[in-house]
Design a protein around this motif. Structure first.
Motif, mmCIF file in Angstrom:
data_model
loop_
_atom_site.group_PDB
_atom_site.id
_atom_site.type_symbol
_atom_site.label_atom_id
_atom_site.label_comp_id
_atom_site.label_asym_id
_atom_site.label_seq_id
_atom_site.Cartn_x
_atom_site.Cartn_y
_atom_site.Cartn_z
ATOM 1 N N VAL A 255 40.243 -46.673 97.669
ATOM 2 C CA VAL A 255 40.268 -46.690 96.203
ATOM 3 C C VAL A 255 41.710 -46.485 95.766
ATOM 4 C CG1 VAL A 255 39.444 -45.622 94.080
ATOM 5 C CG2 VAL A 255 37.920 -45.795 96.059
ATOM 6 N N ALA A 256 42.296 -47.508 95.172
ATOM 7 C CA ALA A 256 43.710 -47.452 94.776
ATOM 8 C C ALA A 256 43.879 -47.121 93.301
ATOM 9 C CB ALA A 256 44.391 -48.783 95.071
ATOM 10 N N ALA A 257 42.858 -47.371 92.487
ATOM 11 C CA ALA A 257 42.974 -47.145 91.045
ATOM 12 C C ALA A 257 41.580 -46.981 90.461
ATOM 13 C CB ALA A 257 43.707 -48.302 90.378
ATOM 14 N N GLY A 258 41.542 -46.459 89.240
ATOM 15 C CA GLY A 258 40.251 -46.230 88.608
ATOM 16 C C GLY A 258 39.634 -44.924 89.060
ATOM 17 N N GLU A 259 38.314 -44.830 88.916
ATOM 18 C CA GLU A 259 37.607 -43.615 89.287
ATOM 19 C C GLU A 259 37.239 -43.636 90.778
ATOM 20 O OE1 GLU A 259 38.004 -44.174 85.377
ATOM 21 O OE2 GLU A 259 36.432 -45.392 86.290
ATOM 22 N N PRO A 260 37.252 -42.474 91.441
ATOM 23 C CA PRO A 260 36.924 -42.455 92.880
ATOM 24 C C PRO A 260 35.528 -42.978 93.178
ATOM 25 C CG PRO A 260 37.991 -40.410 92.231
ATOM 26 C CD PRO A 260 37.710 -41.165 90.970
ATOM 27 N N PHE A 261 34.542 -42.581 92.370
ATOM 28 C CA PHE A 261 33.210 -43.146 92.527
ATOM 29 C C PHE A 261 33.148 -44.352 91.601
ATOM 30 C CE2 PHE A 261 28.786 -43.687 91.366
ATOM 31 C CZ PHE A 261 28.140 -43.563 92.586
ATOM 32 N N PRO A 262 32.645 -45.502 92.003
ATOM 33 C CA PRO A 262 31.758 -45.781 93.132
ATOM 34 C C PRO A 262 32.448 -46.288 94.405
ATOM 35 C CG PRO A 262 31.812 -47.647 91.688
ATOM 36 C CD PRO A 262 32.731 -46.635 91.060
ATOM 37 N N GLY A 263 33.787 -46.430 94.355
ATOM 38 C CA GLY A 263 34.473 -47.006 95.508
ATOM 39 C C GLY A 263 34.242 -46.220 96.785
ATOM 40 N N ARG A 264 34.353 -44.885 96.686
ATOM 41 C CA ARG A 264 34.161 -44.076 97.887
ATOM 42 C C ARG A 264 32.730 -44.163 98.400
ATOM 43 N NH1 ARG A 264 37.654 -38.652 96.213
ATOM 44 N NH2 ARG A 264 39.721 -39.654 96.334
ATOM 45 N N ALA A 265 31.783 -44.254 97.467
ATOM 46 C CA ALA A 265 30.383 -44.373 97.893
ATOM 47 C C ALA A 265 30.170 -45.662 98.691
ATOM 48 C CB ALA A 265 29.460 -44.345 96.671
ATOM 49 N N LEU A 266 30.799 -46.754 98.274
ATOM 50 C CA LEU A 266 30.661 -48.006 99.014
ATOM 51 C C LEU A 266 31.308 -47.895 100.391
ATOM 52 C CD1 LEU A 266 29.860 -50.998 99.199
ATOM 53 C CD2 LEU A 266 32.083 -51.560 98.195
ATOM 54 N N LEU A 267 32.488 -47.296 100.469
ATOM 55 C CA LEU A 267 33.175 -47.195 101.751
ATOM 56 C C LEU A 267 32.412 -46.298 102.725
ATOM 57 C CD1 LEU A 267 36.900 -47.010 100.576
ATOM 58 C CD2 LEU A 267 35.590 -48.995 101.333
ATOM 59 N N GLU A 268 31.792 -45.243 102.211
ATOM 60 C CA GLU A 268 30.961 -44.410 103.086
ATOM 61 C C GLU A 268 29.751 -45.189 103.583
ATOM 62 O OE1 GLU A 268 29.965 -40.961 100.837
ATOM 63 O OE2 GLU A 268 32.043 -40.205 100.775
ATOM 64 N N PHE A 269 29.203 -46.038 102.717
ATOM 65 C CA PHE A 269 28.014 -46.814 103.088
ATOM 66 C C PHE A 269 28.328 -47.837 104.184
ATOM 67 C CE2 PHE A 269 25.459 -50.670 102.550
ATOM 68 C CZ PHE A 269 24.170 -50.155 102.670
ATOM 69 N N VAL A 270 29.480 -48.523 104.064
ATOM 70 C CA VAL A 270 29.773 -49.620 105.008
ATOM 71 C C VAL A 270 30.379 -49.124 106.312
ATOM 72 C CG1 VAL A 270 30.084 -51.306 103.156
ATOM 73 C CG2 VAL A 270 32.073 -50.082 104.033
ATOM 74 N N GLU A 271 30.831 -47.873 106.355
ATOM 75 C CA GLU A 271 31.512 -47.408 107.562
ATOM 76 C C GLU A 271 30.678 -47.590 108.826
ATOM 77 O OE1 GLU A 271 34.821 -44.053 108.162
ATOM 78 O OE2 GLU A 271 32.827 -43.258 107.706
ATOM 79 N N PRO A 272 29.383 -47.247 108.840
ATOM 80 C CA PRO A 272 28.595 -47.483 110.063
ATOM 81 C C PRO A 272 28.460 -48.960 110.424
ATOM 82 C CG PRO A 272 27.475 -45.941 108.594
ATOM 83 C CD PRO A 272 28.587 -46.548 107.812
ATOM 84 N N LEU A 273 28.584 -49.847 109.417
ATOM 85 C CA LEU A 273 28.492 -51.277 109.699
ATOM 86 C C LEU A 273 29.769 -51.799 110.347
ATOM 87 C CD1 LEU A 273 26.951 -52.428 106.280
ATOM 88 C CD2 LEU A 273 25.728 -51.817 108.370
ATOM 89 N N ILE A 274 30.879 -51.157 110.043
ATOM 90 C CA ILE A 274 32.175 -51.620 110.547
ATOM 91 C C ILE A 274 32.359 -51.270 112.015
ATOM 92 C CG2 ILE A 274 34.681 -51.366 110.327
ATOM 93 C CD1 ILE A 274 34.230 -50.736 107.354
#
Length: 877
Positions: A255-274
């Protein structure tokens, strides 16, 4: 070579007092010498703004590193209230780049500090722009009660930005809903407006250049996807449809700009897929295939300085990044410590876990630092996104940090170091990746090729005879897959067997168009379109819904492209047929979006390639929407219709996407309302439009709504153009300046279109000569028709007219050939000999015989040279 003394003399001539002050300050004088020896574009800025340099040295700013918050504070203090102007953002970036560059070239900052500061500067600019733009729209619509994140990927995501990098962004909002302001809209519409204006402000060309080139193609579904996406939609996409390379790309996401959520929520979700939980070789294979495709582009080059791409050459920057990401994906499941977006830190962590040896780590980090320093030196000379070493890299060698090349700063020494690093990286890549390869990989085809041939001899002997008479050289494997599909489709096989002409056409597609081949293998029902060759195009059913419209578009576009290859139709005939299809699709989408009860007050106007009736496979549709003044009170209703129309055309569904819509050519660009009244158009073009905007409407016509009324409206718009630019005599200077700016900014990346003598030269020649035609209005004009009309008016002699007809045909055939090979436009000739041979074959079907007298690359250069000669003659100063 940049000569510091020349710049010092220019500075003294322009501002003797500033020059004297700089001379008296050892820090400022040393900084001036360093700057003038390294960067032409920032040297020109300091000549205009010597106070930039004086200020830096006065506050001792070269000896400290700035964080994102510090850049943000400086930007906040610099900007006036409200939505920032694009020119102010570009000005601020250049001023701050001066400090970063001086810290770099004077060795006050190492590579990691430099890339971190470049990234922090971009973060601060993007974030403040978002907050100002969101606040602006909140006054009208109310503020959504959900967060909005701007994810950075690529170099910015890894906090390793270059001096002239694109910034790769993904826009994400938390949840759906509706605002509660004076003019309520959905959260999606609100954030779409915000995202579009952010992109426009950052990308807009200004007297200070652009702030950043923003690339949104890494979002879900790429260029065909929504500009903004909800958190739930993004999760669903990556979980069910995310491709391997898209998951890999998210290793660098943050997350480079804006509010931390929802970006962090998406990155936590996709981490097991990566990250894999076991050593799965399929992930490595996917990455390796991508790497091989990149190297294929460079395979035909000789290894000398003029041909070295420090990013893409074997052993270059991209190989190091691929190697790191391979190891991260394979080991990140059981070793979370190796998960990090930055290449240098990721290398260190891979060494910590003994996934790289000490020697491998040392060589990779040394090579990465050398190549990134070299990349920076190539880019900050002229603020250009380039990775290619010049033919004589003497000046480049002198600019390198002494620690990277030793005491000898000769070109020969630079090349020795470069070749050594490339070779060492290449060797490590091959050894480390192949060490992961299982001892046996045994794919088992469902039907061996020998059985397929025997099957064909038995079940379709006439087809077998056609295949024997014209064997496939480029796509035998794809044809075998196709025949496997035929096992379950005996009717289609029977059709191929009894119609040798149809069978020959199918084989022709397999041999010439990988893109159409893929469609045919995936959807064998498209064979029916071959039986319709030479039949006229028919519009879609009047009651077709959106899904039926997509199926109709896919079939008809496939037929148009296949006919162009198999029937050798003139290229402008094909483009006219594709344009007709596009116009029917837009008219049908208009009907669906408006419903049965609304009168056709809204006019849909096509510009660009569709406006010229030169639409093609993979083209975007440039559309704007105008409303008669008498219907101004209906503007909110018609705005919703226009939004729905765009959604129907560009939405990605199970039926695929038809084409992307670009509406930025409306008055005030992205910042302007999607639908505007005719009087708003006229007022804007009479008083405020820039020259390029007005001239864009010289290639326009109405495609939906009240066609007759809108044609009269466009006639009036073009009269304004002629008064401002034709009658006043400004057009030649304006057009020349516009054309040369496009060449500087895009010519290297897009030589066939924007380079010297490219297609843009022809387009600008015709625009200029048309403006001399006393405001004469043309409802629709393709390029050949424009040439004909201008020749008949006496503005173009027959020799030039004949050549420009040939050149336009050649360029459009070249572009069309690249599209049917790859499925989209390509800016350069293919480097792969296979694809170059394929392209040479198919464009010979659409171009005059006298254009086939040389190898294709040589012919391109000959046509570019003659086209530029005509351009220079007509636009001579």
């Amino acid at each position: 070579m940049l000569i510091a003394n020349d710049y010092l003399q220019r500075l003294e001539h322009r501002d003797a007092d500033a020059f004297a002050r700089i001379q008296r300050s050892p820090s400022a004088y040393q900084s001036a010498l360093a700057l003038f020896a390294h960067s032409r574009f920032l040297s020109e800025e300091v000549i205009q703004h010597p106070d930039w340099l004086e200020d830096l040295c006065a506050r001792n700013a070269l000896h400290q590193s700035y964080s994102t918050d510090q850049f943000a504070d400086r930007l906040e203090a610099f900007l006036p209230p409200g939505v920032p102007a694009a020119v102010d953002l570009a000005y601020f970036r250049r001023r701050e780049m001066l400090r970063i560059l001086l810290r770099d070239v004077r060795c006050f900052a190492d590579l990691s500090e430099t890339t971190a500061e470049l990234s922090s500067l971009a973060d601060a600019i993007v974030d403040l722009t978002y907050r100002r733009v969101a606040a602006h729209y909140a006054l009208r619509h109310g503020l959504p009660a959900t967060g909005f994140s701007i994810l950075a990927v690529g170099k910015l995501g890894g906090q390793e930005l270059n001096y002239s990098s694109d910034i790769d962004l993904i826009f994400l909002y938390g949840a759906n809903g509706e605002t509660r302001g004076p003019e309520p809209i959905t959260y999606k519409e609100f954030f779409k407006k915000v995202a579009n204006q952010i992109t426009d402000l950052l990308c807009r060309y200004t007297p200070e250049g652009i702030c950043y080139r923003v690339d949104l193609r890494l979002r879900p579904e790429g260029k065909h996807g929504e500009v903004v996406m909800s958190l739930d939609a993004a999760k669903a996409y990556y979980q069910t449809r995310g491709r391997d390379w898209e998951l890999q790309m998210l290793i660098k996401a943050r997350v480079a700009a804006g509010e931390p959520f929802p970006g962090r929520a998406l990155l936590e979700f996709v981490e097991p897929l990566i990250y894999s939980t076991s050593l799965d070789f399929t992930a490595i294979e996917a990455v390796s295939q991508t790497r091989l495709r990149i190297h294929e582009q460079l395979a035909s080059r000789k290894f000398n300085s003029a041909d070295i791409d420090v990013k893409l050459s074997p052993g270059g920057i991209r190989d190091i990044e691929f190697l790191v990401q391979c190891l991260q994906r394979l080991h990140g499941g059981r070793e979370p410590w190796v998960r990090h977006g930055g290449t240098m830190l990721a290398l260190s962590r891979l060494r910590d876990k003994e996934l790289l040896s000490a020697i491998e780590y040392s060589r990779l980090t040394s090579a990465y630092q050398f190549l990134r320093h070299l990349e920076h030196r190539l880019q900050f000379e002229d603020d250009r996104q380039t990775h290619s070493l010049p033919p004589e890299p003497v000046d480049t060698a002198r600019r390198m940090p002494p620690a990277e090349v030793g005491g000898d700063v000769s070109a020969e020494r630079l090349l020795q170091h470069l070749h050594l690093h490339l070779a060492e990286v290449h060797e490590i890549y091959e050894r480390v990746i192949h060490a992961q390869r299982p001892s046996t990989i045994n794919p088992e085809p469902s039907l061996p090729p020998s059985n397929l041939v025997r099957f064909l001899d038995q079940k379709a002997p006439r087809l077998a005879a056609v295949l024997a008479a014209r064997p496939l050289h480029r796509s035998a494997l794809a044809f075998e897959h196709f025949l496997e599909k035929m096992l379950d489709a005996p009717d289609w096989l029977a059709l191929l067997d009894r119609d040798p002409v149809l069978a020959a056409h199918v084989l022709d597609i397999f041999e010439t168009s990988p893109f159409l081949t893929e469609q045919l293998v995936r959807t064998p029902d498209l064979l029916a379109e071959f039986a319709l060759f030479n039949a006229p195009l028919n519009p879609p059913p009047p009651d077709a819904d959106a899904a039926e419209l997509r199926r109709y578009f896919r079939r008809e576009m496939f037929r148009i492209q296949a006919e162009s290859i198999c029937l050798r139709l003139p290229v402008f005939t094909t483009l006219d047929r594709a344009s007709q299809l596009g116009e029917w699709i837009i008219a049908s989408a208009y009907r669906i979006a408006a419903g049965p009860d609304l009168p056709p007050h809204l006019t849909v106007i096509a510009l660009g390639r569709l406006g010229m009736r030169e639409f093609d496979l993979g083209s975007d549709a440039d559309l704007v929407f105008a409303l008669p003044n008498a219907a101004a009170e209906e503007l909110p209703q018609w705005s919703r219709v226009a939004e729905r129309l765009i959604e129907i055309l560009s939405a990605y569904t199970g039926e695929g996407v038809m084409f992307a819509v670009d509406s930025r050519l409306r008055p005030n660009g992205r910042a302007g309302a999607l639908v505007q009244t005719e009087s708003a158009f006229l007022e804007y073009f009479e008083h405020r439009a820039e020259a390029w905007e007005g001239m864009a409407y010289m290639k326009s016509h109405a495609v939906a709504g009240d066609i007759e009324a809108s044609t009269a409206f466009l006639h009036e718009l073009q009269r304004i153009d002629w008064r401002r630019y034709g009658q006043s005599g400004r057009s030649r200077a304006e057009l020349r300046r516009m054309r040369l700016r496009l060449e500087r900014e895009l010519g290297t990346a897009q030589p066939l279109k924007a380079g010297s003598g490219g297609y843009y030269d022809i387009d600008f020649i015709l625009m200029y000569l048309r403006l001399k035609s006393a405001g004469f209005f043309f409802k629709q004009l393709s390029t050949p028709r424009r040439i004909q009309v201008i020749e008949e008016m006496g503005h173009l002699d027959p020799g030039d007219a004949n050549f420009l007809r040939d050149a336009a045909t050649f360029y459009r055939a070249l572009d069309h050939g690249l599209r049917v090979i790859f499925g989209h436009a390509e800016p350069t000739l293919p480097k792969s000999q296979l694809h170059l041979d394929m392209l040479t074959d198919i464009i010979s079907r659409w171009t005059p015989v006298h254009l086939h007298d040389q190898p294709l690359p040589d012919k391109v250069e000959q046509i570019r040279s003659r086209t530029r000669e005509i351009f220079d003659r007509l636009f001579a100063v």
